[in-house]
Design a protein around this motif. Structure first.
Motif, PDB file in Angstrom:
ATOM      1  N   ILE A   1       1.129  -1.439  -0.104  1.00 31.59           N
ATOM      2  CA  ILE A   1      -0.359   0.301  -0.273  1.00 31.59           C
ATOM      3  C   ILE A   1       1.368   1.612  -0.552  1.00 31.59           C
ATOM      4  N   PRO A   2       1.626   1.091   1.248  1.00 28.97           N
ATOM      5  CA  PRO A   2       2.670   2.469   1.386  1.00 28.97           C
ATOM      6  C   PRO A   2       3.467   3.334  -0.667  1.00 28.97           C
ATOM      7  N   LEU A   3       3.194   1.531  -1.073  1.00 30.80           N
ATOM      8  CA  LEU A   3       4.601   1.452  -2.371  1.00 30.80           C
ATOM      9  C   LEU A   3       3.633   2.713  -3.750  1.00 30.80           C
ATOM     10  N   LEU A   4       2.316   1.722  -3.516  1.00 28.24           N
ATOM     11  CA  LEU A   4       1.047   2.342  -4.036  1.00 28.24           C
ATOM     12  C   LEU A   4       1.059   3.795  -4.029  1.00 28.24           C
ATOM     13  N   ILE A   5       0.188   4.460  -2.932  1.00 29.75           N
ATOM     14  CA  ILE A   5       0.381   5.082  -2.423  1.00 29.75           C
ATOM     15  C   ILE A   5       1.224   6.132  -3.503  1.00 29.75           C
ATOM     16  N   GLU A   6       2.886   5.680  -3.266  1.00 29.12           N
ATOM     17  CA  GLU A   6       3.478   7.085  -3.536  1.00 29.12           C
ATOM     18  C   GLU A   6       3.660   6.719  -5.206  1.00 29.12           C
ATOM     19  N   LYS A   7       3.502   5.916  -5.935  1.00 32.18           N
ATOM     20  CA  LYS A   7       3.861   5.690  -7.349  1.00 32.18           C
ATOM     21  C   LYS A   7       2.937   6.253  -7.848  1.00 32.18           C
ATOM     22  N   ALA A   8       1.203   6.229  -7.389  1.00 35.77           N
ATOM     23  CA  ALA A   8       0.320   6.992  -7.881  1.00 35.77           C
ATOM     24  C   ALA A   8      -0.142   8.217  -8.009  1.00 35.77           C
ATOM     25  N   PHE A   9       0.354   9.328  -8.578  1.00 35.39           N
ATOM     26  CA  PHE A   9      -0.445  10.958  -8.897  1.00 35.39           C
ATOM     27  C   PHE A   9      -1.688  11.244  -8.867  1.00 35.39           C
ATOM     28  N   ASN A  10      -1.837  10.169  -9.441  1.00 36.33           N
ATOM     29  CA  ASN A  10      -3.928  10.944  -9.424  1.00 36.33           C
ATOM     30  C   ASN A  10      -4.793   8.893  -8.805  1.00 36.33           C
ATOM     31  N   ALA A  11      -6.039   9.778  -8.983  1.00 35.21           N
ATOM     32  CA  ALA A  11      -6.565   8.512  -8.438  1.00 35.21           C
ATOM     33  C   ALA A  11      -6.904   7.430  -9.523  1.00 35.21           C
TER      34      ALA A  11
END
Length: 301
Positions: free
Chosen positions: A175-185
């Motif tokens: 999850i933390p890496l997904l949040i970091e990688k994704a710059f929008n919804a």
């Protein structure tokens, strides 16, 4: 960063960023700085996103576009990474809301968090749920900015729980890496759906949920877009499809002989079960991803 730190930036902002006597900081200066700070396209977009929101926030606070740009230039220049800039933006928003009544969005995020906690408690009991809340849920939830992102992540977390039994490792590492990688919804939907499918697929292949998460993590670390993840999914689907073709060919060979159909009835049942299992695996790998999209990625490769 707390509110008093924000006040210190406000007071010093007009003299920060460029040396005294230089021309006022403008959008072009900020953009050049962001380009220098960014190590990849995703980081560049996230720096730009937070910088623009901070400029707007400080314009509202200071009443001057020039001063707002100077403050934000200083923040970007001194930020160790994008997450540090995100923390300042979150602190600014919190300060703007004041100490009165939580904003509706925060309440909605809290409701989703409670849903995840209660689901975990129902599945694994109170003691394990309390540990999950402290060691897992509180670790990543503060990094999520919007209700939409929370809802997207919740959907994937519940899918992992349904398919693998426990989402602990997925939430701690993925999850933390997904949040970091994704710059929008939109990108988060694409990344998280693909990664959830990949983790589930690898879990069946490796017979180890933790190893599946960590293998998927390594792939995600080097992926600059969801297309990379989908290429792995496509290869796994091809491999599973070949296995299904082999099983169906054996079933057809047995059925072609009336003698074999009688003498190998046990083998036919085994093959039918295997075919059903492989079909399920293919469905899981493709879940949430348009078949046409996977085909399109294949033609581009």
């Amino acid at each position: 960063m707390e509110a008093n730190e924000i006040e210190e930036v406000d007071e010093a902002g007009s003299s920060a960023g460029l040396a005294a006597g230089d021309e006022a900081v403008n959008y072009s200066d900020l953009l050049k700085l962001i380009i220098k700070k960014s190590t990849n396209n995703i980081e560049y977009k996230k720096y730009g996103e937070y910088a623009n929101m901070l400029v707007l926030g400080y314009y509202k606070r200071l009443g001057s576009v020039e001063k707002a740009y100077e403050v934000v230039y200083s923040l970007v220049e001194n930020a160790a990474d994008v997450q540090e800039l995100a923390k300042h933006y979150n602190a600014l928003r919190k300060d703007e809301r004041g100490s009165n009544a939580e904003a509706p969005a925060e309440k909605a995020k809290e409701k989703i968090a409670n849903t995840l906690f209660n689901d975990y408690k129902k599945r694994f009991g109170v003691k394990k749920a309390e540990a999950y809340k402290v060691l897992v849920l509180q670790g990543w939830i503060s990094k999520v900015e919007s209700v939409n992102e929370m809802a997207i992540l919740m959907d994937n977390i519940l899918t992992i729980r349904d398919r693998l039994g426990n989402s602990w490792d997925y939430e701690v590492h993925m999850i933390p890496l997904l949040i970091e990688k994704a710059f929008n919804a939109e990108t988060l939907i694409d990344f998280s759906n693909s990664m959830t499918n990949l983790v589930i697929g690898l879990s069946g292949k490796l017979r180890d949920n933790y190893l599946a998460v960590m293998t998927a993590m390594k792939i995600l670390e080097f992926a600059d877009s969801p297309k990379v993840i989908k290429s792995y999914l496509r290869d796994m689907i091809k491999e599973a499809s070949k296995e299904l073709d082999r099983i169906n060919a054996e079933i057809a060979a047995i059925n072609s002989s009336s003698f074999a159909k009688v003498t190998q009835i046990v083998r036919l049942k085994e093959l039918d079960m295997k075919a059903a299992s492989v079909n399920k695996q293919i469905d899981e790998l493709m879940s949430g991803i348009e078949p046409k999209e996977l085909m399109l990625e294949n033609t581009k490769r």
